[in-house]
Design a protein around this motif. Structure first.
Motif, PDB file in Angstrom:
ATOM      1  N   ASP A 110      -4.264   7.374   6.963  1.00 23.95           N
ATOM      2  CA  ASP A 110      -3.236   6.345   6.781  1.00 23.95           C
ATOM      3  C   ASP A 110      -3.076   5.851   5.347  1.00 23.95           C
ATOM      4  OD1 ASP A 110      -5.567   4.970   6.457  1.00 23.95           O
ATOM      5  OD2 ASP A 110      -5.128   3.409   7.942  1.00 23.95           O
ATOM      6  N   PHE A 111      -3.673   6.536   4.350  1.00 21.98           N
ATOM      7  CA  PHE A 111      -3.621   6.017   2.984  1.00 21.98           C
ATOM      8  C   PHE A 111      -2.193   5.916   2.467  1.00 21.98           C
ATOM      9  CE2 PHE A 111      -3.918  10.589   2.661  1.00 21.98           C
ATOM     10  CZ  PHE A 111      -3.068  10.929   1.628  1.00 21.98           C
ATOM     11  N   LEU A 112      -1.339   6.878   2.809  1.00 20.43           N
ATOM     12  CA  LEU A 112       0.034   6.859   2.332  1.00 20.43           C
ATOM     13  C   LEU A 112       0.838   5.772   3.042  1.00 20.43           C
ATOM     14  CD1 LEU A 112       1.625   8.480   0.254  1.00 20.43           C
ATOM     15  CD2 LEU A 112       2.349  10.019   2.081  1.00 20.43           C
ATOM     16  N   LEU A 113       0.682   5.675   4.353  1.00 17.58           N
ATOM     17  CA  LEU A 113       1.391   4.642   5.100  1.00 17.58           C
ATOM     18  C   LEU A 113       0.954   3.245   4.685  1.00 17.58           C
ATOM     19  CD1 LEU A 113       1.834   5.667   8.853  1.00 17.58           C
ATOM     20  CD2 LEU A 113       3.585   5.053   7.191  1.00 17.58           C
ATOM     21  N   ALA A 114      -0.326   3.062   4.395  1.00 18.40           N
ATOM     22  CA  ALA A 114      -0.807   1.739   3.978  1.00 18.40           C
ATOM     23  C   ALA A 114      -0.132   1.318   2.676  1.00 18.40           C
ATOM     24  CB  ALA A 114      -2.323   1.759   3.813  1.00 18.40           C
ATOM     25  N   ARG A 115       0.020   2.263   1.742  1.00 13.19           N
ATOM     26  CA  ARG A 115       0.712   1.956   0.483  1.00 13.19           C
ATOM     27  C   ARG A 115       2.171   1.597   0.738  1.00 13.19           C
ATOM     28  NH1 ARG A 115       0.881   3.277  -5.050  1.00 13.19           N
ATOM     29  NH2 ARG A 115       2.872   2.451  -5.819  1.00 13.19           N
ATOM     30  N   LEU A 116       2.832   2.348   1.611  1.00 15.51           N
ATOM     31  CA  LEU A 116       4.236   2.071   1.902  1.00 15.51           C
ATOM     32  C   LEU A 116       4.413   0.741   2.627  1.00 15.51           C
ATOM     33  CD1 LEU A 116       5.580   5.591   2.929  1.00 15.51           C
ATOM     34  CD2 LEU A 116       5.496   4.516   0.684  1.00 15.51           C
ATOM     35  N   ALA A 117       3.458   0.384   3.467  1.00 12.26           N
ATOM     36  CA  ALA A 117       3.535  -0.913   4.144  1.00 12.26           C
ATOM     37  C   ALA A 117       3.424  -2.054   3.140  1.00 12.26           C
ATOM     38  CB  ALA A 117       2.438  -1.015   5.199  1.00 12.26           C
ATOM     39  N   ASP A 118       2.569  -1.895   2.129  1.00  9.00           N
ATOM     40  CA  ASP A 118       2.492  -2.898   1.061  1.00  9.00           C
ATOM     41  C   ASP A 118       3.835  -3.019   0.345  1.00  9.00           C
ATOM     42  OD1 ASP A 118      -0.168  -3.399   1.594  1.00  9.00           O
ATOM     43  OD2 ASP A 118      -0.926  -2.069   0.014  1.00  9.00           O
ATOM     44  N   ASP A 119       4.431  -1.865   0.022  1.00 13.27           N
ATOM     45  CA  ASP A 119       5.713  -1.876  -0.678  1.00 13.27           C
ATOM     46  C   ASP A 119       6.812  -2.493   0.184  1.00 13.27           C
ATOM     47  OD1 ASP A 119       4.436  -0.645  -2.748  1.00 13.27           O
ATOM     48  OD2 ASP A 119       5.246   1.356  -2.364  1.00 13.27           O
ATOM     49  N   LEU A 120       6.799  -2.181   1.482  1.00 11.03           N
ATOM     50  CA  LEU A 120       7.787  -2.758   2.394  1.00 11.03           C
ATOM     51  C   LEU A 120       7.677  -4.280   2.404  1.00 11.03           C
ATOM     52  CD1 LEU A 120       9.931  -2.424   4.677  1.00 11.03           C
ATOM     53  CD2 LEU A 120       8.009  -2.339   6.283  1.00 11.03           C
ATOM     54  N   GLU A 121       6.442  -4.768   2.456  1.00 11.00           N
ATOM     55  CA  GLU A 121       6.223  -6.215   2.471  1.00 11.00           C
ATOM     56  C   GLU A 121       6.789  -6.854   1.205  1.00 11.00           C
ATOM     57  OE1 GLU A 121       2.623  -8.852   4.350  1.00 11.00           O
ATOM     58  OE2 GLU A 121       2.089  -7.202   3.008  1.00 11.00           O
ATOM     59  N   ASP A 122       6.568  -6.209   0.057  1.00 13.85           N
ATOM     60  CA  ASP A 122       7.092  -6.740  -1.204  1.00 13.85           C
ATOM     61  C   ASP A 122       8.616  -6.722  -1.217  1.00 13.85           C
ATOM     62  OD1 ASP A 122       4.538  -7.139  -2.138  1.00 13.85           O
ATOM     63  OD2 ASP A 122       4.459  -5.279  -3.287  1.00 13.85           O
ATOM     64  N   ARG A 123       9.209  -5.638  -0.768  1.00 13.43           N
ATOM     65  CA  ARG A 123      10.660  -5.520  -0.787  1.00 13.43           C
ATOM     66  C   ARG A 123      11.316  -6.528   0.159  1.00 13.43           C
ATOM     67  NH1 ARG A 123      12.795  -0.167  -2.532  1.00 13.43           N
ATOM     68  NH2 ARG A 123      11.134   0.840  -3.727  1.00 13.43           N
ATOM     69  N   LEU A 124      10.752  -6.697   1.354  1.00 13.12           N
ATOM     70  CA  LEU A 124      11.312  -7.682   2.276  1.00 13.12           C
ATOM     71  C   LEU A 124      11.098  -9.104   1.775  1.00 13.12           C
ATOM     72  CD1 LEU A 124      10.379  -6.237   5.785  1.00 13.12           C
ATOM     73  CD2 LEU A 124      12.645  -6.388   4.753  1.00 13.12           C
ATOM     74  N   GLY A 125      10.001  -9.315   1.038  1.00 16.94           N
ATOM     75  CA  GLY A 125       9.736 -10.652   0.500  1.00 16.94           C
ATOM     76  C   GLY A 125      10.797 -11.117  -0.470  1.00 16.94           C
ATOM     77  N   ALA A 126      11.513 -10.174  -1.081  1.00 12.50           N
ATOM     78  CA  ALA A 126      12.571 -10.544  -2.029  1.00 12.50           C
ATOM     79  C   ALA A 126      13.874 -10.909  -1.331  1.00 12.50           C
ATOM     80  CB  ALA A 126      12.812  -9.384  -2.998  1.00 12.50           C
ATOM     81  N   VAL A 127      13.942 -10.718  -0.009  1.00 12.22           N
ATOM     82  CA  VAL A 127      15.154 -11.038   0.752  1.00 12.22           C
ATOM     83  C   VAL A 127      14.964 -12.421   1.378  1.00 12.22           C
ATOM     84  CG1 VAL A 127      16.721 -10.301   2.580  1.00 12.22           C
ATOM     85  CG2 VAL A 127      15.486  -8.590   1.229  1.00 12.22           C
ATOM     86  N   LEU A 128      15.720 -13.387   0.920  1.00 14.34           N
ATOM     87  CA  LEU A 128      15.520 -14.774   1.338  1.00 14.34           C
ATOM     88  C   LEU A 128      16.391 -15.111   2.547  1.00 14.34           C
ATOM     89  CD1 LEU A 128      15.435 -16.435  -2.213  1.00 14.34           C
ATOM     90  CD2 LEU A 128      13.541 -15.542  -0.828  1.00 14.34           C
TER      91      LEU A 128
END
Length: 297
Positions: A27-45
Motif C-alpha cells: 500500500d505504499f503508493l496508495l498511502a502517498r496518494l491518500a495523503d495528496d488527496l487529503e491535501d487537495r480536498l483541504g484546499a476546497v472550502l
C-alpha cells in the motif's frame, strides 16, 4: 457488426486484486496518494454531505474521508468483495449501480487505469454528482514503469525475436482534460506528478506490482510462460540502464490527477472571444505591435 475485444480482462484484474488483498496489499503508493488527496480536498472550502469512493483498491481513501467533518455519509464501491463495513457496495466501476445526482463528492485512487471505457466511466461519475459536485481521481500515467517496459522489450526482442504485450498503455495527461470536458465536467483540471521508487533488483519491483494487483491483465497478453533466459536478460538490461551509483534500481510511477465539477449556474464561465474591455498592452504598460505590418497602434 464485429466489435474488437476489450483491452483489459476485467475478470482477471478482479481476481488478481482479490489475491493481492488476501496476501497483503503493498500500500505504499496508495498511502502517498491518500495523503495528496487529503491535501487537495483541504484546499476546497465547502461541505460534501454525501461522498463516493469509487473502487480504490483498499479502504485508505475511505478512512481519510471518514475523518473529514465536512462529510456526513460515505459510500465505498469496491470492484471485489471487501471487508465488511457500513456503506460498502460491491459493483462494477464501469456500470455504476447508483442514482443520478446522488453525491456531492466522488473520489477514486488507482482504479481507473484498468477500465475499458474511461470516457464512459467519467460520464457516469458526472451524472452521479449533484450540480456543483466535485470529482477528484488519480490513476497511473504514460511514463509509469518505462524502465521495466524498455528492459522487457529489448530482452524479449533479442532472446525470442519479438515483443509481446506486457504493460498496459496508460493514459496521457494531455488527453485527460479533454476527456473530462467531453464527459460534461466544468472547470476540468489534469496535472501530473512523478514518483520514483528504488529497488534492489527488478524482481522486487515485480513482486510489488503483483502485491498491488497490477500485473498484466491485457486481453491480448501472452499466454505461454516467460523464458528464464528472457527474464535474466531483462534484469541485466534494467541494471545496466537504470541503476543509481549505489546500485539500486529506479522505477517510475507517473500519477495523473484529474478533477472536475458537475455543471452549475453559479460556476465561473470563460469570457466570449472579443469581449475584453481593455487591451493587454495597456495592462502591461507597453506598445501593441501588429505582427504582420510591423506598425504601432
Amino acid at each position: 457488426m464485429t466489435h474488437p475485444p476489450p483491452l483489459f480482462d476485467t475478470a482477471l484484474a478482479r481476481r488478481r486484486l482479490a489475491r493481492a488483498r488476501a496476501a497483503g496489499y503493498a500500500d505504499f503508493l496508495l498511502a502517498r496518494l491518500a495523503d495528496d488527496l487529503e491535501d487537495r480536498l483541504g484546499a476546497v472550502l465547502r461541505r460534501f454531505p454525501r461522498a463516493l469512493d469509487l473502487a480504490t483498491p483498499t479502504p485508505v481513501a475511505a478512512d481519510r474521508l471518514h475523518r473529514d467533518s465536512r462529510i456526513d455519509t460515505l459510500i465505498r464501491l469496491c470492484a471485489v468483495t471487501g471487508e465488511p463495513g457500513p456503506g460498502l457496495l460491491v459493483g462494477d466501476p464501469e456500470a455504476l449501480p447508483l442514482g443520478g445526482g446522488a453525491f456531492d463528492l466522488a473520489v477514486s485512487l488507482l482504479a481507473l487505469q484498468h477500465v475499458n471505457d474511461l470516457p464512459g466511466v467519467l460520464v457516469q461519475l458526472r451524472r452521479a454528482l449533484r450540480p456543483d459536485g466535485l470529482f477528484m481521481g488519480a490513476l497511473l500515467g504514460g511514463r509509469s514503469l518505462f524502465e521495466l517496459r524498455q528492459a522487457f522489450g529489448e530482452a524479449e526482442s533479442g532472446v525470442e525475436g519479438g515483443i509481446s504485450p506486457r504493460v498496459a498503455p496508460f493514459a496521457e495527461v494531455r488527453d485527460l482534460g479533454g476527456l473530462l470536458q467531453r464527459a460534461g465536467f466544468a472547470l476540468p483540471v489534469a496535472d501530473t506528478e512523478t514518483l520514483t521508487v528504488r529497488y534492489d533488483d527488478p524482481f522486487a519491483l515485480m513482486r510489488d506490482l503483483r502485491a498491488m494487483g497490477l500485473t498484466n491483465v491485457l486481453t491480448e497478453r501472452r499466454r505461454t510462460p516467460l523464458r528464464r533466459a528472457t527474464l535474466m536478460r531483462m534484469a541485466a538490461i534494467y541494471a545496466e540502464r537504470f541503476a543509481d551509483p549505489d546500485g539500486r534500481l529506479r522505477a517510475t510511477f507517473e500519477i495523473l490527477w484529474l478533477s472536475g465539477w458537475a455543471p452549475h449556474e453559479s460556476q465561473q464561465k470563460p469570457l466570449k472571444p472579443g469581449s475584453a474591455k481593455a487591451r493587454l498592452a495597456e495592462a502591461l504598460g507597453t506598445t501593441e505591435r501588429n505582427p504582420d505590418m510591423g506598425s504601432e497602434r
